[in-house]
Write an enzyme that holds these catalytic residues in place. Structure first.
Site, PDB file in Angstrom:
ATOM      1  N   TRP A 119       0.836  -1.195   0.000  1.00 48.06           N
ATOM      2  CA  TRP A 119       0.000   0.000   0.000  1.00 48.06           C
ATOM      3  C   TRP A 119       0.876   1.251   0.000  1.00 48.06           C
ATOM      4  O   TRP A 119       2.092   1.137   0.167  1.00 48.06           O
ATOM      5  CB  TRP A 119      -0.964  -0.013   1.215  1.00 48.06           C
ATOM      6  CG  TRP A 119      -2.161   0.893   0.971  1.00 48.06           C
ATOM      7  CD1 TRP A 119      -2.423   2.103   1.552  1.00 48.06           C
ATOM      8  CD2 TRP A 119      -3.244   0.648   0.064  1.00 48.06           C
ATOM      9  NE1 TRP A 119      -3.590   2.629   1.048  1.00 48.06           N
ATOM     10  CE2 TRP A 119      -4.114   1.764   0.128  1.00 48.06           C
ATOM     11  CE3 TRP A 119      -3.559  -0.390  -0.816  1.00 48.06           C
ATOM     12  CZ2 TRP A 119      -5.278   1.857  -0.641  1.00 48.06           C
ATOM     13  CZ3 TRP A 119      -4.716  -0.297  -1.582  1.00 48.06           C
ATOM     14  CH2 TRP A 119      -5.564   0.814  -1.485  1.00 48.06           C
ATOM     15  N   ASP A 169      -0.311  11.946   0.568  1.00 48.83           N
ATOM     16  CA  ASP A 169      -1.393  12.813   1.046  1.00 48.83           C
ATOM     17  C   ASP A 169      -2.654  12.000   1.362  1.00 48.83           C
ATOM     18  O   ASP A 169      -2.611  10.767   1.397  1.00 48.83           O
ATOM     19  CB  ASP A 169      -1.673  13.916   0.014  1.00 48.83           C
ATOM     20  CG  ASP A 169      -2.159  13.372  -1.339  1.00 48.83           C
ATOM     21  OD1 ASP A 169      -2.436  12.157  -1.460  1.00 48.83           O
ATOM     22  OD2 ASP A 169      -2.262  14.173  -2.288  1.00 48.83           O
ATOM     23  N   GLU A 172      -3.287   9.348  -0.995  1.00 49.22           N
ATOM     24  CA  GLU A 172      -2.244   8.331  -1.078  1.00 49.22           C
ATOM     25  C   GLU A 172      -1.415   8.542  -2.335  1.00 49.22           C
ATOM     26  O   GLU A 172      -1.079   7.611  -3.056  1.00 49.22           O
ATOM     27  CB  GLU A 172      -2.895   6.940  -0.983  1.00 49.22           C
ATOM     28  CG  GLU A 172      -4.090   7.005  -0.032  1.00 49.22           C
ATOM     29  CD  GLU A 172      -4.564   5.707   0.561  1.00 49.22           C
ATOM     30  OE1 GLU A 172      -5.124   4.921  -0.176  1.00 49.22           O
ATOM     31  OE2 GLU A 172      -4.365   5.506   1.774  1.00 49.22           O
ATOM     32  N   GLU A 328     -18.027   6.142  -2.656  1.00 52.98           N
ATOM     33  CA  GLU A 328     -16.841   6.990  -2.504  1.00 52.98           C
ATOM     34  C   GLU A 328     -16.929   8.173  -3.467  1.00 52.98           C
ATOM     35  O   GLU A 328     -16.622   9.302  -3.104  1.00 52.98           O
ATOM     36  CB  GLU A 328     -15.596   6.147  -2.815  1.00 52.98           C
ATOM     37  CG  GLU A 328     -14.289   6.858  -2.636  1.00 52.98           C
ATOM     38  CD  GLU A 328     -13.111   5.934  -2.904  1.00 52.98           C
ATOM     39  OE1 GLU A 328     -12.962   5.467  -4.061  1.00 52.98           O
ATOM     40  OE2 GLU A 328     -12.344   5.661  -1.970  1.00 52.98           O
TER      41      GLU A 328
HETATM   42  C1  BGC Z   1      -8.576   7.290  -0.658  1.00 52.27           C
HETATM   43  C2  BGC Z   1      -8.151   7.483   0.776  1.00 52.27           C
HETATM   44  C3  BGC Z   1      -8.950   6.589   1.692  1.00 52.27           C
HETATM   45  C4  BGC Z   1      -8.966   5.148   1.219  1.00 52.27           C
HETATM   46  C5  BGC Z   1      -9.932   4.298   2.017  1.00 52.27           C
HETATM   47  C6  BGC Z   1      -8.517   5.823  -0.995  1.00 52.27           C
HETATM   48  O1  BGC Z   1      -8.948   5.645  -2.320  1.00 52.27           O
HETATM   49  O2  BGC Z   1      -7.727   8.007  -1.510  1.00 52.27           O
HETATM   50  O3  BGC Z   1      -8.346   8.799   1.170  1.00 52.27           O
HETATM   51  O4  BGC Z   1      -8.393   6.654   2.977  1.00 52.27           O
HETATM   52  O5  BGC Z   1      -9.374   5.104  -0.117  1.00 52.27           O
HETATM   53  O6  BGC Z   1     -11.227   4.820   2.006  1.00 52.27           O
END
Ligand code: BGC
Length: 373
Positions: A119, A169, A172, A328
């Site tokens: 990750w 950030d 990620e 999301e």
């Molecule tokens: C996002 C992160 C988040 C993670 C889990 C990723 O795609 O960029 O901000 O913490 O998903 O939800």
């Protein structure tokens, strides 16, 4: 005050209540919140960042036990790594900071392991965000944070030793930069840790000195044309900055910098009530994130614009499907439509439900007085 019902005919208070139920039903017995129970790449993991905002949402809805069980989980993860943290802090003090790969991970399995999947680890923000969420929770409901004292101390030491390191950030990405929203999370966490009254005097003084240094760095190098910037030296914005001026209250929403940041996020990243992460986003084609609409809504509310906050909340609520599950992101308006397919092929459809989205809906609804706490 009544908010418009969603296009699924579910009112905001109903969706907020169902969201809290959903989060409660998915919380692991040990306290971890899954990011999403079904999305391939997130399966089996809990993030400090997502989890802290989820705990804050649950706390704002009166679900105190749920939030506290998450803080217990965070504390166990941190205490199990006390030696690692002490060695990171000692190496930094000696002027030989450990490499990124030896810093703390971003997400953990529910039983508190790093897990076996690669990750984009090394993200500092979550270690500030959980401290901030504990502070908010105790301010809201009272109680004694001494239960988490050791973990709070470890987090403060870790952040004070590491806050100015570049890292991934919120999204990620862009590990070569120091991100303003990450700095905001660090500042908010240190502020709240000091306010909890569980730190010894010298740690509390250090925490507040570093918090001041972080805020000064944001003002000096993380601000461009009067608004906050995506990373130090950048001229662009990122929607995560809405948290720095809103929910985290590091830059007051009503201040000139807060207002200029909100205006920039509206102008550059918002279409209707849907907020993009940043202009170059290509993840799943770069859609709009309901959790960011809610973050921006909280910022607007704190700057005095409740009407815009309600519009953003209504937009976020309308992303829920017939079963009430929030995603999301949605693809109504994509910044990079040609990049959507590759992500679907790689990881499957967009994560839904995403618990963080539900939590932010609860949190904005609570701040608008639409949730009984
Ligand atoms: C996002 C992160 C988040 C993670 C889990 C990723 O795609 O960029 O901000 O913490 O998903 O939800």
């Amino acid at each position: 005050m009544t908010l418009p019902t969603t296009d699924r005919q579910r009112s905001i208070p109903e969706l907020a209540a169902a969201s809290a139920e959903l989060i409660a039903s998915l919380q692991d017995a040990g306290g971890a919140y899954p990011a999403s129970p079904t999305f391939s790449a997130y399966l089996g993991y809990s993030w400090f960042r997502d989890g802290a905002f989820i705990a804050d949402g649950m706390s704002s809805a009166g679900r105190t036990g749920s939030a506290e069980r998450f803080f217990d989980w965070c504390a166990r993860v941190l205490e199990a790594r006390a030696m690692q943290i002490e060695s990171i802090v000692a190496s930094a003090a000696e002027g030989h900071p450990v490499p990124d790969a030896e810093m703390l991970a971003t997400r953990f399995t529910f039983d508190g392991r790093e897990g076996d999947d690669e990750w984009w680890d090394f993200q500092l923000d979550g270690y500030g965000t959980w401290l901030w969420a504990v502070g908010e929770h105790v301010r809201r409901h009272g109680g004694d944070a001494a239960r988490w004292r050791r973990a709070i101390e470890l987090s403060v030491d870790y952040l004070c030793a590491s806050w100015d390191r570049p890292c991934f950030d919120w999204w990620e990405e862009h590990a070569m930069h120091v991100h303003v929203s990450t700095l905001g999370c660090v500042a908010a966490g240190l502020r709240e840790a000091a306010a909890l009254g569980v730190l010894d005097a010298s740690r509390a003084v250090t925490a507040l000195a570093v918090e001041t240094a972080v805020r000064e760095r944001i003002a000096a190098d993380g601000t461009v044309d009067g608004h906050l910037a995506k990373w130090l030296g950048s001229t662009a914005v990122d929607a995560s900055l809405a948290a720095v001026v809103g929910i985290l209250d590091v830059v007051p929403a009503g201040s000139p910098s807060g207002r200029a940041t909100i205006a920039e996020l509206e102008q550059d990243l918002t279409v209707d009530g849907g907020v993009h992460r940043y202009l170059d986003d290509t993840f799943f084609g770069g859609g709009q994130w309901p959790l960011l609409s809610c973050m921006l809504g909280i910022a607007h509310l704190r700057a005095g614009d409740a009407e815009r906050a309600r519009e953003l909340l209504a937009w976020a609520a309308a992303t829920a499907d017939a079963a009430g599950a929030m995603p999301e992101q949605v693809d109504d308006h994509l910044l990079a439509p040609e990049r959507q397919r590759e992500w679907i092929d790689r990881w499957g459809p967009v994560a839904r439900p995403l618990l963080w989205s539900h939590a932010m809906l609860i949190r904005l609804a609570a701040e608008l007085g639409e949730v009984a706490a």
